[in-house]
Each structure stands twice: as structure tokens, then as C-alpha cells.
Design a protein around this motif. Structure first.
Motif, PDB file in Angstrom:
ATOM      1  N   THR A 180     119.645 133.788  39.363  1.00  0.00           N
ATOM      2  CA  THR A 180     119.482 132.556  38.594  1.00  0.00           C
ATOM      3  C   THR A 180     118.720 132.799  37.300  1.00  0.00           C
ATOM      4  OG1 THR A 180     117.425 131.951  39.704  1.00  0.00           O
ATOM      5  CG2 THR A 180     119.480 131.186  40.697  1.00  0.00           C
ATOM      6  N   ASP A 181     118.931 131.884  36.375  1.00  0.00           N
ATOM      7  CA  ASP A 181     118.193 131.870  35.121  1.00  0.00           C
ATOM      8  C   ASP A 181     118.027 130.423  34.723  1.00  0.00           C
ATOM      9  OD1 ASP A 181     118.759 132.919  31.688  1.00  0.00           O
ATOM     10  OD2 ASP A 181     116.900 132.811  32.837  1.00  0.00           O
ATOM     11  N   HIS A 182     116.806 130.050  34.328  1.00  0.00           N
ATOM     12  CA  HIS A 182     116.521 128.673  33.930  1.00  0.00           C
ATOM     13  C   HIS A 182     115.931 128.671  32.527  1.00  0.00           C
ATOM     14  CE1 HIS A 182     116.579 128.462  38.328  1.00  0.00           C
ATOM     15  NE2 HIS A 182     116.860 127.171  38.211  1.00  0.00           N
ATOM     16  N   ALA A 183     116.346 127.709  31.724  1.00  0.00           N
ATOM     17  CA  ALA A 183     115.804 127.584  30.380  1.00  0.00           C
ATOM     18  C   ALA A 183     114.326 127.206  30.445  1.00  0.00           C
ATOM     19  CB  ALA A 183     116.584 126.524  29.606  1.00  0.00           C
ATOM     20  N   GLU A 184     113.571 127.626  29.437  1.00  0.00           N
ATOM     21  CA  GLU A 184     112.124 127.394  29.445  1.00  0.00           C
ATOM     22  C   GLU A 184     111.735 125.923  29.634  1.00  0.00           C
ATOM     23  OE1 GLU A 184     110.602 131.066  29.695  1.00  0.00           O
ATOM     24  OE2 GLU A 184     109.412 129.231  29.530  1.00  0.00           O
ATOM     25  N   PRO A 185     112.396 124.979  28.944  1.00  0.00           N
ATOM     26  CA  PRO A 185     111.966 123.572  29.082  1.00  0.00           C
ATOM     27  C   PRO A 185     112.076 123.017  30.502  1.00  0.00           C
ATOM     28  CG  PRO A 185     113.385 123.849  27.168  1.00  0.00           C
ATOM     29  CD  PRO A 185     113.493 125.116  27.964  1.00  0.00           C
ATOM     30  N   VAL A 186     112.852 123.656  31.365  1.00  0.00           N
ATOM     31  CA  VAL A 186     113.052 123.097  32.701  1.00  0.00           C
ATOM     32  C   VAL A 186     112.462 123.971  33.801  1.00  0.00           C
ATOM     33  CG1 VAL A 186     115.157 121.985  31.867  1.00  0.00           C
ATOM     34  CG2 VAL A 186     115.325 124.147  33.149  1.00  0.00           C
ATOM     35  N   LYS A 187     111.924 125.119  33.446  1.00  0.00           N
ATOM     36  CA  LYS A 187     111.361 126.011  34.469  1.00  0.00           C
ATOM     37  C   LYS A 187     110.263 125.303  35.240  1.00  0.00           C
ATOM     38  CE  LYS A 187     112.386 130.631  32.730  1.00  0.00           C
ATOM     39  NZ  LYS A 187     111.878 131.883  32.159  1.00  0.00           N
ATOM     40  N   GLY A 188     110.313 125.441  36.543  1.00  0.00           N
ATOM     41  CA  GLY A 188     109.327 124.809  37.407  1.00  0.00           C
ATOM     42  C   GLY A 188     109.680 123.388  37.790  1.00  0.00           C
ATOM     43  N   ARG A 189     110.664 122.802  37.101  1.00  0.00           N
ATOM     44  CA  ARG A 189     111.065 121.421  37.419  1.00  0.00           C
ATOM     45  C   ARG A 189     112.498 121.340  37.931  1.00  0.00           C
ATOM     46  NH1 ARG A 189     111.490 117.757  33.562  1.00  0.00           N
ATOM     47  NH2 ARG A 189     112.012 119.261  31.922  1.00  0.00           N
ATOM     48  N   PHE A 190     113.370 122.183  37.401  1.00  0.00           N
ATOM     49  CA  PHE A 190     114.776 122.180  37.804  1.00  0.00           C
ATOM     50  C   PHE A 190     115.070 123.448  38.601  1.00  0.00           C
ATOM     51  CE2 PHE A 190     116.607 119.546  33.997  1.00  0.00           C
ATOM     52  CZ  PHE A 190     115.641 118.574  34.221  1.00  0.00           C
ATOM     53  N   THR A 191     115.955 123.315  39.584  1.00  0.00           N
ATOM     54  CA  THR A 191     116.360 124.465  40.386  1.00  0.00           C
ATOM     55  C   THR A 191     117.870 124.445  40.568  1.00  0.00           C
ATOM     56  OG1 THR A 191     114.272 124.399  41.603  1.00  0.00           O
ATOM     57  CG2 THR A 191     116.069 125.700  42.556  1.00  0.00           C
ATOM     58  N   ILE A 192     118.503 125.537  40.186  1.00  0.00           N
ATOM     59  CA  ILE A 192     119.944 125.664  40.375  1.00  0.00           C
ATOM     60  C   ILE A 192     120.224 126.421  41.668  1.00  0.00           C
ATOM     61  CG2 ILE A 192     120.169 127.824  39.058  1.00  0.00           C
ATOM     62  CD1 ILE A 192     122.837 126.686  37.941  1.00  0.00           C
ATOM     63  N   SER A 193     121.267 126.005  42.370  1.00  0.00           N
ATOM     64  CA  SER A 193     121.677 126.690  43.587  1.00  0.00           C
ATOM     65  C   SER A 193     123.185 126.527  43.734  1.00  0.00           C
ATOM     66  CB  SER A 193     120.942 126.140  44.805  1.00  0.00           C
ATOM     67  OG  SER A 193     121.239 124.760  44.973  1.00  0.00           O
ATOM     68  N   ARG A 194     123.767 127.232  44.693  1.00  0.00           N
ATOM     69  CA  ARG A 194     125.216 127.142  44.864  1.00  0.00           C
ATOM     70  C   ARG A 194     125.636 127.495  46.273  1.00  0.00           C
ATOM     71  NH1 ARG A 194     128.314 131.290  41.113  1.00  0.00           N
ATOM     72  NH2 ARG A 194     130.076 130.699  42.443  1.00  0.00           N
ATOM     73  N   ASP A 195     126.817 127.000  46.638  1.00  0.00           N
ATOM     74  CA  ASP A 195     127.563 127.449  47.796  1.00  0.00           C
ATOM     75  C   ASP A 195     128.811 128.136  47.276  1.00  0.00           C
ATOM     76  OD1 ASP A 195     126.808 124.365  49.497  1.00  0.00           O
ATOM     77  OD2 ASP A 195     125.846 126.323  49.726  1.00  0.00           O
ATOM     78  N   ASN A 196     129.162 129.262  47.862  1.00  0.00           N
ATOM     79  CA  ASN A 196     130.350 129.975  47.395  1.00  0.00           C
ATOM     80  C   ASN A 196     131.625 129.574  48.128  1.00  0.00           C
ATOM     81  OD1 ASN A 196     129.119 131.408  45.326  1.00  0.00           O
ATOM     82  ND2 ASN A 196     128.522 133.087  46.676  1.00  0.00           N
ATOM     83  N   ALA A 197     131.485 128.873  49.234  1.00  0.00           N
ATOM     84  CA  ALA A 197     132.677 128.461  49.963  1.00  0.00           C
ATOM     85  C   ALA A 197     132.467 127.051  50.492  1.00  0.00           C
ATOM     86  CB  ALA A 197     132.961 129.432  51.107  1.00  0.00           C
ATOM     87  N   PRO A 198     132.940 126.015  49.784  1.00  0.00           N
ATOM     88  CA  PRO A 198     133.665 126.115  48.519  1.00  0.00           C
ATOM     89  C   PRO A 198     132.707 126.320  47.341  1.00  0.00           C
ATOM     90  CG  PRO A 198     133.415 123.826  49.122  1.00  0.00           C
ATOM     91  CD  PRO A 198     132.799 124.615  50.234  1.00  0.00           C
ATOM     92  N   ASN A 199     133.265 126.612  46.184  1.00  0.00           N
ATOM     93  CA  ASN A 199     132.452 126.836  44.986  1.00  0.00           C
ATOM     94  C   ASN A 199     131.839 125.531  44.510  1.00  0.00           C
ATOM     95  OD1 ASN A 199     132.788 129.774  44.012  1.00  0.00           O
ATOM     96  ND2 ASN A 199     134.863 129.158  44.536  1.00  0.00           N
TER      97      ASN A 199
END
Length: 121
Positions: free
Chosen positions: A57-76
């Protein structure tokens, strides 16, 4: 073709939280990068966060610590968990998928239709 469908936007008060989802369908190669971008009123579209099919993962500086990206690969499916929202986070949030065709080495990028997030009291 690839289709991306976002959901989960809406209105929230400052300090609140939201969770965005984006479901990808179609011909999707296993190696890909999914991400979220946003376009604030009067500004250029900007990167919020990305996640590879391997989970990096990579998060932009303005959102670090507040936003979290995640995913499931099946399904995408990619998610964006947003907490401690601020009025400056008000924007249309777009889902993005980048992939390279392993047979042609052609890079492709796909976009969702966008979902509005409004943070105000």
C-alpha cells in the motif's frame, strides 16, 4: 473490458467516518494496482492511496493515519476506510485500476464513475 463500480459515499460531519467500496469486473489480469483518487472542487484530481495485487500500500501524505486502503482479490474489490474526516476531504472519489496485458505489454487504466463525499457540519 473492465468495469469499476463505487459505493459508500455520502455526507458526514467533521470527525466522522465513511467506507468506500469499489467492485471491479471484467477481464482483469492477476497483476494489477487498484487505487483511489479524488477531485476536490476547483482542483486537479489527486492520488489518495494505492494497493497492489500483492497487498503493498501507499497513502498520500494528507490522508496518512486517517485513511486506510485494503482489498479482496476474489472478487477484485478495493476499499477505503476514512476516519477523522475533515471538510478538506470533500471531493468526488474515483476508483482506479491499472494493469499490464501480459500478452501485449500494453498498459491499461480504468476509472469508476466517482462517488461524492461531503464533509460539513
Amino acid at each position: 473490458q473492465v468495469q469499476l463500480v463505487e459505493s459508500g459515499g455520502g455526507w458526514v460531519q467533521p470527525g466522522g467516518s465513511l467506507r468506500l467500496s469499489c467492485a471491479a469486473s471484467g477481464r482483469i489480469f492477476s497483476q494489477n494496482i487498484m487505487g483511489w483518487y479524488r477531485q476536490c472542487p476547483g482542483k486537479e484530481r489527486e492520488l489518495v492511496a494505492t494497493i497492489t495485487s500483492g497487498g503493498a500500500t501507499d497513502h498520500a501524505e494528507p490522508v496518512k493515519g486517517r485513511f486506510t486502503i485494503s482489498r479482496d482479490n476474489a472478487p477484485n474489490t478495493v476499499y477505503l476506510r476514512m476516519i477523522s474526516l475533515e471538510p478538506e476531504d470533500t471531493a468526488v472519489y474515483y476508483c482506479n485500476l491499472k494493469t499490464t496485458d501480459p500478452y501485449t505489454n500494453i498498459n491499461n487504466a480504468y476509472w469508476g464513475q466517482g462517488t461524492q463525499v461531503t464533509v460539513s457540519s
